[in-house]
Design a protein around this motif. Sequence first.
Motif, PDB file in Angstrom:
ATOM      1  N   TYR A  83     -77.595 -29.063  46.184  1.00 15.32           N
ATOM      2  CA  TYR A  83     -78.260 -30.282  46.673  1.00 15.32           C
ATOM      3  C   TYR A  83     -77.985 -31.373  45.643  1.00 15.32           C
ATOM      4  CZ  TYR A  83     -81.929 -32.996  49.003  1.00 15.32           C
ATOM      5  OH  TYR A  83     -82.632 -33.957  49.702  1.00 15.32           O
ATOM      6  N   ASN A  84     -76.835 -32.023  45.807  1.00 22.13           N
ATOM      7  CA  ASN A  84     -76.356 -32.926  44.748  1.00 22.13           C
ATOM      8  C   ASN A  84     -76.009 -34.309  45.279  1.00 22.13           C
ATOM      9  OD1 ASN A  84     -75.026 -29.956  44.169  1.00 22.13           O
ATOM     10  ND2 ASN A  84     -75.891 -30.897  42.348  1.00 22.13           N
ATOM     11  N   ASN A  85     -76.023 -35.262  44.384  1.00 21.18           N
ATOM     12  CA  ASN A  85     -75.460 -36.588  44.645  1.00 21.18           C
ATOM     13  C   ASN A  85     -74.189 -36.718  43.821  1.00 21.18           C
ATOM     14  OD1 ASN A  85     -77.308 -37.668  46.423  1.00 21.18           O
ATOM     15  ND2 ASN A  85     -78.512 -38.705  44.850  1.00 21.18           N
ATOM     16  N   PHE A  86     -73.085 -36.897  44.494  1.00 21.79           N
ATOM     17  CA  PHE A  86     -71.799 -37.088  43.814  1.00 21.79           C
ATOM     18  C   PHE A  86     -70.905 -37.729  44.874  1.00 21.79           C
ATOM     19  CE2 PHE A  86     -68.783 -34.680  40.634  1.00 21.79           C
ATOM     20  CZ  PHE A  86     -68.308 -35.897  40.185  1.00 21.79           C
ATOM     21  N   PHE A 140     -85.929 -33.507  36.488  1.00 19.97           N
ATOM     22  CA  PHE A 140     -84.954 -34.427  37.053  1.00 19.97           C
ATOM     23  C   PHE A 140     -85.625 -35.104  38.229  1.00 19.97           C
ATOM     24  CE2 PHE A 140     -81.309 -35.610  39.601  1.00 19.97           C
ATOM     25  CZ  PHE A 140     -80.404 -36.031  38.653  1.00 19.97           C
ATOM     26  N   TRP A 152     -80.561 -27.847  31.208  1.00 18.11           N
ATOM     27  CA  TRP A 152     -79.240 -28.420  30.921  1.00 18.11           C
ATOM     28  C   TRP A 152     -78.788 -28.000  29.536  1.00 18.11           C
ATOM     29  CZ3 TRP A 152     -76.915 -30.424  34.967  1.00 18.11           C
ATOM     30  CH2 TRP A 152     -77.642 -31.044  35.975  1.00 18.11           C
ATOM     31  N   SER A 177     -66.985 -42.782  35.113  1.00 27.34           N
ATOM     32  CA  SER A 177     -66.601 -41.475  35.674  1.00 27.34           C
ATOM     33  C   SER A 177     -65.131 -41.489  36.078  1.00 27.34           C
ATOM     34  CB  SER A 177     -67.458 -41.154  36.909  1.00 27.34           C
ATOM     35  OG  SER A 177     -68.799 -41.034  36.543  1.00 27.34           O
ATOM     36  N   TYR A 194     -67.433 -44.826  39.158  1.00 26.78           N
ATOM     37  CA  TYR A 194     -68.891 -44.815  38.977  1.00 26.78           C
ATOM     38  C   TYR A 194     -69.179 -45.260  37.545  1.00 26.78           C
ATOM     39  CZ  TYR A 194     -73.715 -43.191  39.625  1.00 26.78           C
ATOM     40  OH  TYR A 194     -75.073 -43.116  39.766  1.00 26.78           O
ATOM     41  N   GLN A 222     -69.684 -29.792  41.216  1.00 27.17           N
ATOM     42  CA  GLN A 222     -70.573 -30.705  41.930  1.00 27.17           C
ATOM     43  C   GLN A 222     -71.669 -31.287  41.047  1.00 27.17           C
ATOM     44  OE1 GLN A 222     -70.070 -27.494  42.616  1.00 27.17           O
ATOM     45  NE2 GLN A 222     -71.928 -26.415  43.224  1.00 27.17           N
ATOM     46  N   GLN A 223     -71.853 -30.685  39.865  1.00 22.65           N
ATOM     47  CA  GLN A 223     -72.842 -31.213  38.924  1.00 22.65           C
ATOM     48  C   GLN A 223     -72.227 -32.236  37.966  1.00 22.65           C
ATOM     49  OE1 GLN A 223     -73.938 -27.223  37.396  1.00 22.65           O
ATOM     50  NE2 GLN A 223     -76.043 -27.919  37.714  1.00 22.65           N
ATOM     51  N   ARG A 228     -71.097 -34.634  31.473  1.00 22.26           N
ATOM     52  CA  ARG A 228     -71.898 -35.707  32.038  1.00 22.26           C
ATOM     53  C   ARG A 228     -73.008 -36.045  31.042  1.00 22.26           C
ATOM     54  NH1 ARG A 228     -75.613 -33.549  36.866  1.00 22.26           N
ATOM     55  NH2 ARG A 228     -76.418 -35.667  36.651  1.00 22.26           N
ATOM     56  N   PHE A 237     -79.882 -41.469  38.968  1.00 24.00           N
ATOM     57  CA  PHE A 237     -78.603 -42.170  39.076  1.00 24.00           C
ATOM     58  C   PHE A 237     -78.087 -42.671  37.733  1.00 24.00           C
ATOM     59  CE2 PHE A 237     -81.719 -45.577  39.927  1.00 24.00           C
ATOM     60  CZ  PHE A 237     -81.230 -46.653  39.190  1.00 24.00           C
ATOM     61  N   LYS A 241     -71.690 -38.671  35.956  1.00 25.18           N
ATOM     62  CA  LYS A 241     -71.012 -37.365  35.988  1.00 25.18           C
ATOM     63  C   LYS A 241     -69.527 -37.506  35.666  1.00 25.18           C
ATOM     64  CE  LYS A 241     -73.891 -35.232  39.500  1.00 25.18           C
ATOM     65  NZ  LYS A 241     -73.896 -34.591  40.822  1.00 25.18           N
ATOM     66  N   TRP A 257     -75.073 -48.685  40.926  1.00 28.04           N
ATOM     67  CA  TRP A 257     -76.140 -48.896  41.911  1.00 28.04           C
ATOM     68  C   TRP A 257     -76.768 -50.271  41.779  1.00 28.04           C
ATOM     69  CZ3 TRP A 257     -76.862 -46.044  46.104  1.00 28.04           C
ATOM     70  CH2 TRP A 257     -76.262 -44.794  46.124  1.00 28.04           C
TER      71      TRP A 257
HETATM   72  N1  MTE Z   1     -72.146 -39.745  38.869  1.00 33.55           N
HETATM   73  C1  MTE Z   1     -71.042 -39.984  39.628  1.00 33.55           C
HETATM   74  N2  MTE Z   1     -69.857 -40.046  39.026  1.00 33.55           N
HETATM   75  N3  MTE Z   1     -71.108 -40.130  40.971  1.00 33.55           N
HETATM   76  C2  MTE Z   1     -72.310 -40.094  41.624  1.00 33.55           C
HETATM   77  O1  MTE Z   1     -72.344 -40.249  42.848  1.00 33.55           O
HETATM   78  N4  MTE Z   1     -74.731 -39.798  41.446  1.00 33.55           N
HETATM   79  C3  MTE Z   1     -75.884 -40.069  40.578  1.00 33.55           C
HETATM   80  C4  MTE Z   1     -75.804 -39.296  39.264  1.00 33.55           C
HETATM   81  N5  MTE Z   1     -74.467 -39.393  38.708  1.00 33.55           N
HETATM   82  C5  MTE Z   1     -73.498 -39.856  40.866  1.00 33.55           C
HETATM   83  C6  MTE Z   1     -73.359 -39.668  39.467  1.00 33.55           C
HETATM   84  C7  MTE Z   1     -77.134 -39.784  41.256  1.00 33.55           C
HETATM   85  S1  MTE Z   1     -77.592 -40.878  42.473  1.00 33.55           S
HETATM   86  C8  MTE Z   1     -77.916 -38.715  40.923  1.00 33.55           C
HETATM   87  S2  MTE Z   1     -79.459 -38.509  41.618  1.00 33.55           S
HETATM   88  C9  MTE Z   1     -77.443 -37.694  39.980  1.00 33.55           C
HETATM   89  O2  MTE Z   1     -76.129 -37.938  39.514  1.00 33.55           O
HETATM   90  C10 MTE Z   1     -77.454 -36.342  40.692  1.00 33.55           C
HETATM   91  O3  MTE Z   1     -77.104 -35.316  39.825  1.00 33.55           O
HETATM   92  P1  MTE Z   1     -77.099 -33.804  40.387  1.00 33.55           P
HETATM   93  O4  MTE Z   1     -76.367 -33.847  41.677  1.00 33.55           O
HETATM   94  O5  MTE Z   1     -76.415 -32.976  39.366  1.00 33.55           O
HETATM   95  O6  MTE Z   1     -78.519 -33.433  40.584  1.00 33.55           O
END
Ligand code: MTE
Length: 323
Positions: A83-86, A140, A152, A177, A194, A222-223, A228, A237, A241, A257
């Motif tokens: 369950y990630n944001n990337f 988190f 972590w 990134s 990013y 995906q992390q 990171r 955010f 990563k 963002w």
């Molecule tokens: N880093 C990159 N390169 N791309 C991304 O989309 N998303 C961010 C952050 N770092 C993101 C990023 C957001 S919105 C969040 S909430 C977290 O990473 C999510 O980290 P997780 O997926 O390891 O929980």
Amino acid sequence: MLLLNKQESEILSSEITPKETYRAFELNRRQLMRGLGSAGVAAGLAAALPRKAQAEVKIDNLVATQYKVPDRATTPEGIAKSYNNFYEFGEEKDDPAKNAHTLVTYPWSVTVEGLVAKPRTFQFGELFHLQPMQQRVYRFRCVEAWSMVIPWDGFPFSELIKAVEPLPDAKFVQFLSLANQKEEILPGGIHWPYSEGLRMDEAMHPLTLLTFGSYGETLANQQGAPVRVIVPWKYGFKSAKSIVKIRFVKHMPPTTWNELASNEYGFYANVNPEVDHPRWSQAHERLLNAYTIFPKVVPTLMFNGYGDQVASMYAGMDLRKNY
Ligand code: MTE
């Protein structure tokens, strides 16, 4: 990112939230982003990349953390890694786990440049072995009002800062990134690469972790493999990563963002239950700590519970303006 006050033994496995529960919420969020940016390019954007190659490193040198861990059950590893944001790998929460296998994490280097006496490109192995790893369990807390507790593994980012000797004019740090796809626009209208940033005192704070792993293993792609940052008192955010560049600069750097919707995502992004997101309250959070239809909802703590350690950095600042 988050924290709280329930004992691990009190958390029921039935308390975990399946992704369906978030579906309506996610749809709203995506609609907003489509309105803000250009079309989502998503899914197979990394399909043309070479096959994955892993750095040959193992997290086997963990030393005990000197920081207290949050009084909260650790999120099951399977949830934290699915369950990630990337956005580089799609805008659905399960897209990164499906698509990020195409991310090539070896060879990898991180260039440190800008206002430093010793600019340098670290090969991944050099960076990884710069300091012994520490394991820390961090809350988190995502801006979308869900939270996890993830152990972590890494070392304080301040160790890297010391190694490159910032000049007096260096007031901020920018993290960039990897941007190795052809598309200029990511799903959700986000531009490459990013970008995130911290003020120098935030970057120097011992809680800011240059992170190479979680749960005792190197990061899953995906992390944000292979490296990171984790900034545990801020919304998720802020934690960029798959970092390839770190820049020391005089002025507050542009961040992804904030550029997309500055009224919703401030530069500071400290977890703050008193300052609502324009479209929802930030006073509570849903714990993604168990698989359940009805996630436990708990009050959010100021600075994600790390107030004792970080609040002094913001003394005298209006946190409603500097959100
Ligand atoms: N880093 C990159 N390169 N791309 C991304 O989309 N998303 C961010 C952050 N770092 C993101 C990023 C957001 S919105 C969040 S909430 C977290 O990473 C999510 O980290 P997780 O997926 O390891 O929980």
